[in-house]
Write a protein that holds these residues in place. Structure first.
Motif, PDB file in Angstrom:
ATOM      1  N   SER A   1      20.762  32.923  40.689  1.00  0.00           N
ATOM      2  CA  SER A   1      22.191  32.850  41.008  1.00  0.00           C
ATOM      3  C   SER A   1      22.624  34.013  41.887  1.00  0.00           C
ATOM      4  O   SER A   1      23.418  33.841  42.820  1.00  0.00           O
ATOM      5  N   GLY A   2      22.094  35.199  41.609  1.00  0.00           N
ATOM      6  CA  GLY A   2      22.428  36.357  42.442  1.00  0.00           C
ATOM      7  C   GLY A   2      21.862  36.235  43.842  1.00  0.00           C
ATOM      8  O   GLY A   2      22.521  36.605  44.831  1.00  0.00           O
ATOM      9  N   LEU A   3      20.648  35.722  43.944  1.00  0.00           N
ATOM     10  CA  LEU A   3      20.042  35.519  45.266  1.00  0.00           C
ATOM     11  C   LEU A   3      20.830  34.479  46.053  1.00  0.00           C
ATOM     12  O   LEU A   3      21.039  34.628  47.261  1.00  0.00           O
ATOM     13  N   ARG A   4      21.270  33.426  45.354  1.00  0.00           N
ATOM     14  CA  ARG A   4      22.093  32.402  46.013  1.00  0.00           C
ATOM     15  C   ARG A   4      23.345  33.024  46.613  1.00  0.00           C
ATOM     16  O   ARG A   4      23.710  32.752  47.761  1.00  0.00           O
ATOM     17  N   GLU A   5      24.016  33.874  45.836  1.00  0.00           N
ATOM     18  CA  GLU A   5      25.242  34.507  46.319  1.00  0.00           C
ATOM     19  C   GLU A   5      24.969  35.388  47.538  1.00  0.00           C
ATOM     20  O   GLU A   5      25.759  35.410  48.488  1.00  0.00           O
ATOM     21  N   GLN A   6      23.847  36.104  47.509  1.00  0.00           N
ATOM     22  CA  GLN A   6      23.497  36.952  48.651  1.00  0.00           C
ATOM     23  C   GLN A   6      23.259  36.110  49.906  1.00  0.00           C
ATOM     24  O   GLN A   6      23.707  36.462  50.996  1.00  0.00           O
ATOM     25  N   ILE A   7      22.549  34.998  49.727  1.00  0.00           N
ATOM     26  CA  ILE A   7      22.251  34.118  50.863  1.00  0.00           C
ATOM     27  C   ILE A   7      23.542  33.550  51.450  1.00  0.00           C
ATOM     28  O   ILE A   7      23.751  33.560  52.665  1.00  0.00           O
ATOM     29  N   LEU A   8      24.429  33.073  50.577  1.00  0.00           N
ATOM     30  CA  LEU A   8      25.677  32.473  51.057  1.00  0.00           C
ATOM     31  C   LEU A   8      26.608  33.517  51.664  1.00  0.00           C
ATOM     32  O   LEU A   8      27.498  33.179  52.454  1.00  0.00           O
ATOM     33  N   ALA A   9      26.389  34.781  51.309  1.00  0.00           N
ATOM     34  CA  ALA A   9      27.179  35.859  51.904  1.00  0.00           C
ATOM     35  C   ALA A   9      26.592  36.334  53.228  1.00  0.00           C
ATOM     36  O   ALA A   9      27.155  37.230  53.870  1.00  0.00           O
ATOM     37  N   GLY A  10      25.456  35.727  53.613  1.00  0.00           N
ATOM     38  CA  GLY A  10      24.875  36.051  54.912  1.00  0.00           C
ATOM     39  C   GLY A  10      23.724  37.035  54.895  1.00  0.00           C
ATOM     40  O   GLY A  10      23.359  37.582  55.941  1.00  0.00           O
ATOM     41  N   ALA A  11      23.146  37.272  53.726  1.00  0.00           N
ATOM     42  CA  ALA A  11      22.002  38.192  53.657  1.00  0.00           C
ATOM     43  C   ALA A  11      20.866  37.687  54.540  1.00  0.00           C
ATOM     44  O   ALA A  11      20.595  36.484  54.587  1.00  0.00           O
ATOM     45  N   PRO A  12      20.195  38.588  55.273  1.00  0.00           N
ATOM     46  CA  PRO A  12      19.117  38.180  56.185  1.00  0.00           C
ATOM     47  C   PRO A  12      17.845  37.820  55.427  1.00  0.00           C
ATOM     48  O   PRO A  12      17.094  38.693  55.017  1.00  0.00           O
ATOM     49  N   ALA A  13      17.638  36.550  55.201  1.00  0.00           N
ATOM     50  CA  ALA A  13      16.446  36.080  54.506  1.00  0.00           C
ATOM     51  C   ALA A  13      15.907  34.858  55.230  1.00  0.00           C
ATOM     52  O   ALA A  13      16.639  34.177  55.950  1.00  0.00           O
ATOM     53  N   ALA A  14      14.628  34.599  55.035  1.00  0.00           N
ATOM     54  CA  ALA A  14      13.989  33.475  55.723  1.00  0.00           C
ATOM     55  C   ALA A  14      13.554  32.374  54.770  1.00  0.00           C
ATOM     56  O   ALA A  14      13.467  31.215  55.157  1.00  0.00           O
ATOM     57  N   VAL A  15      13.254  32.734  53.510  1.00  0.00           N
ATOM     58  CA  VAL A  15      12.761  31.775  52.522  1.00  0.00           C
ATOM     59  C   VAL A  15      13.467  32.037  51.198  1.00  0.00           C
ATOM     60  O   VAL A  15      13.687  33.194  50.808  1.00  0.00           O
ATOM     61  N   PHE A  16      13.811  30.967  50.486  1.00  0.00           N
ATOM     62  CA  PHE A  16      14.418  31.082  49.154  1.00  0.00           C
ATOM     63  C   PHE A  16      13.596  30.265  48.170  1.00  0.00           C
ATOM     64  O   PHE A  16      13.354  29.077  48.389  1.00  0.00           O
ATOM     65  N   ALA A  17      13.151  30.917  47.083  1.00  0.00           N
ATOM     66  CA  ALA A  17      12.442  30.233  45.996  1.00  0.00           C
ATOM     67  C   ALA A  17      13.247  30.446  44.730  1.00  0.00           C
ATOM     68  O   ALA A  17      13.386  31.577  44.257  1.00  0.00           O
ATOM     69  N   SER A  18      13.785  29.369  44.178  1.00  0.00           N
ATOM     70  CA  SER A  18      14.684  29.434  43.031  1.00  0.00           C
ATOM     71  C   SER A  18      13.975  28.984  41.761  1.00  0.00           C
ATOM     72  O   SER A  18      13.021  28.201  41.810  1.00  0.00           O
ATOM     73  N   ALA A  19      14.489  29.457  40.605  1.00  0.00           N
ATOM     74  CA  ALA A  19      13.940  29.036  39.320  1.00  0.00           C
ATOM     75  C   ALA A  19      14.635  27.797  38.790  1.00  0.00           C
ATOM     76  O   ALA A  19      14.360  27.368  37.662  1.00  0.00           O
ATOM     77  N   ASP A  20      15.547  27.229  39.578  1.00  0.00           N
ATOM     78  CA  ASP A  20      16.186  25.979  39.181  1.00  0.00           C
ATOM     79  C   ASP A  20      16.656  25.236  40.427  1.00  0.00           C
ATOM     80  O   ASP A  20      16.719  25.799  41.524  1.00  0.00           O
ATOM     81  N   THR A  21      16.971  23.961  40.255  1.00  0.00           N
ATOM     82  CA  THR A  21      17.425  23.163  41.398  1.00  0.00           C
ATOM     83  C   THR A  21      18.910  23.365  41.675  1.00  0.00           C
ATOM     84  O   THR A  21      19.364  23.158  42.798  1.00  0.00           O
ATOM     85  N   SER A  22      19.673  23.774  40.667  1.00  0.00           N
ATOM     86  CA  SER A  22      21.118  23.926  40.837  1.00  0.00           C
ATOM     87  C   SER A  22      21.471  24.960  41.900  1.00  0.00           C
ATOM     88  O   SER A  22      22.290  24.698  42.802  1.00  0.00           O
ATOM     89  N   ASN A  23      20.876  26.132  41.821  1.00  0.00           N
ATOM     90  CA  ASN A  23      21.174  27.168  42.804  1.00  0.00           C
ATOM     91  C   ASN A  23      20.681  26.779  44.195  1.00  0.00           C
ATOM     92  O   ASN A  23      21.349  27.047  45.195  1.00  0.00           O
ATOM     93  N   MET A  24      19.519  26.129  44.246  1.00  0.00           N
ATOM     94  CA  MET A  24      19.018  25.662  45.543  1.00  0.00           C
ATOM     95  C   MET A  24      19.953  24.606  46.127  1.00  0.00           C
ATOM     96  O   MET A  24      20.250  24.619  47.337  1.00  0.00           O
ATOM     97  N   ASP A  25      20.433  23.694  45.282  1.00  0.00           N
ATOM     98  CA  ASP A  25      21.327  22.642  45.765  1.00  0.00           C
ATOM     99  C   ASP A  25      22.586  23.231  46.392  1.00  0.00           C
ATOM    100  O   ASP A  25      23.102  22.713  47.394  1.00  0.00           O
ATOM    101  N   GLN A  26      23.095  24.306  45.824  1.00  0.00           N
ATOM    102  CA  GLN A  26      24.295  24.936  46.371  1.00  0.00           C
ATOM    103  C   GLN A  26      24.019  25.576  47.737  1.00  0.00           C
ATOM    104  O   GLN A  26      24.871  25.537  48.626  1.00  0.00           O
ATOM    105  N   VAL A  27      22.836  26.136  47.891  1.00  0.00           N
ATOM    106  CA  VAL A  27      22.462  26.723  49.182  1.00  0.00           C
ATOM    107  C   VAL A  27      22.303  25.630  50.232  1.00  0.00           C
ATOM    108  O   VAL A  27      22.749  25.779  51.378  1.00  0.00           O
ATOM    109  N   VAL A  28      21.690  24.513  49.845  1.00  0.00           N
ATOM    110  CA  VAL A  28      21.520  23.391  50.766  1.00  0.00           C
ATOM    111  C   VAL A  28      22.876  22.798  51.140  1.00  0.00           C
ATOM    112  O   VAL A  28      23.148  22.501  52.309  1.00  0.00           O
TER     113      VAL A  28
END
Length: 275
Positions: free
Chosen positions: A92-119
């Motif tokens: 959830s914290g990584l999701r928030e960082q990504i949506l805030a514009g953190a410079p990342a290239a790959v996201f690996a989540s421990a659940d589908t919910s946080n990934m779905d929000q990023v998608v």
């Protein structure tokens, strides 16, 4: 003119004609190699075989820490010009960082919910499930609290920890407890699964709920107590490249390693199950 002499003259006249034809053919071959649409252009084409290079930032759930350390080492060994940087934490914290514009290239989540929000936000493309995991009760070595199952986590005399709500291990742990009809006596809620594991390792807690892979990673410092299958919950791990990736080819290659036979073998060594 005698016939034999006429044949010799014709033969002599034919030689220059043959040479002219050959020279013309050679000239044509030379033109193809010098420019235009010939072989030289193909030699400097798409660069599909060029080595990968640059920096790659991977955001990964805390429970993936050890497995992704090994995956990063394998990737860097195969691509010496690439430097992989891992940022691990609660999904959830990584999701928030990504949506805030953190410079990342790959996201690996421990659940589908946080990934779905990023998608849904347009920040990731085509996630793939690459692993699954299961919950386990974790206690310090020697099990000083005498914990035997989920029901013991309701004992107010024990020091019990869970991951915070909204964090995959916290939500899944509460789901397992609710399914077993247990209301836990929770003394602390940790930001991610590794923070909870650290407190159990240190003996600050009598019990917590983490993943099977975390108990394995802690080695002799802790013991694992199985959660019955009928109450256990499967954690599903998706991975995706992020749309803001600086080098999409490098990011895609890392994802390809994770889902490959080699990557799956590394994950299995750390206790993860195939999707």
């Amino acid at each position: 003119m005698p016939a034999t002499r006429a044949r010799r003259l014709a033969a002599l006249l034919a030689v220059p004609l043959v040479l002219l034809v050959l020279l013309a053919q050679l000239a044509a071959c030379g033109d193809d190699g010098d420019g235009g649409d010939g072989a030289s252009d193909r030699g400097t084409g798409s660069g599909a075989g060029e080595p990968l290079e640059g920096d790659l930032t991977v955001f990964a759930a805390a429970s993936l820490t050890d497995a992704f350390d090994d995956l990063a080492d394998a990737f860097e060994a195969a691509h010496p010009e690439v430097d992989v940087e891992l940022n691990v934490g609660p999904s959830s914290g990584l999701r928030e960082q990504i949506l805030a514009g953190a410079p990342a290239a790959v996201f690996a989540s421990a659940d589908t919910s946080n990934m779905d929000q990023v998608v849904a936000a347009g920040a990731a493309d085509d996630p793939q499930v690459f692993a699954t995991n299961r919950l386990q009760i974790v206690v310090p070595a020697g099990n000083p609290g005498g914990v035997t199952g989920l029901a013991d986590l309701a004992d107010p005399d024990l020091l019990v920890g869970l991951c915070a709500e909204g964090v995959p291990c916290g939500d899944l742990g509460r789901e397992a407890l609710a399914d077993a009809g247990v209301t836990p006596s929770v003394d602390t809620e940790e930001a991610d699964v590794r923070a909870l594991l650290t407190k159990v390792e240190a003996g600050d807690l009598d019990a917590g709920i983490v993943y099977v892979t975390d108990v394995l990673a802690a080695g002799d410092a802790v013991e694992g107590i199985a959660i019955p299958e009928e109450h256990n919950v499967v954690a599903t791990y998706p991975i995706a490249t992020l749309t803001g990736a600086g080098d999409a080819d490098v990011a895609a290659a890392f994802v390809a390693l994770v889902v490959s036979e080699e990557g799956q073998a590394i994950l299995a060594d750390h206790g993860f199950s195939a999707p």
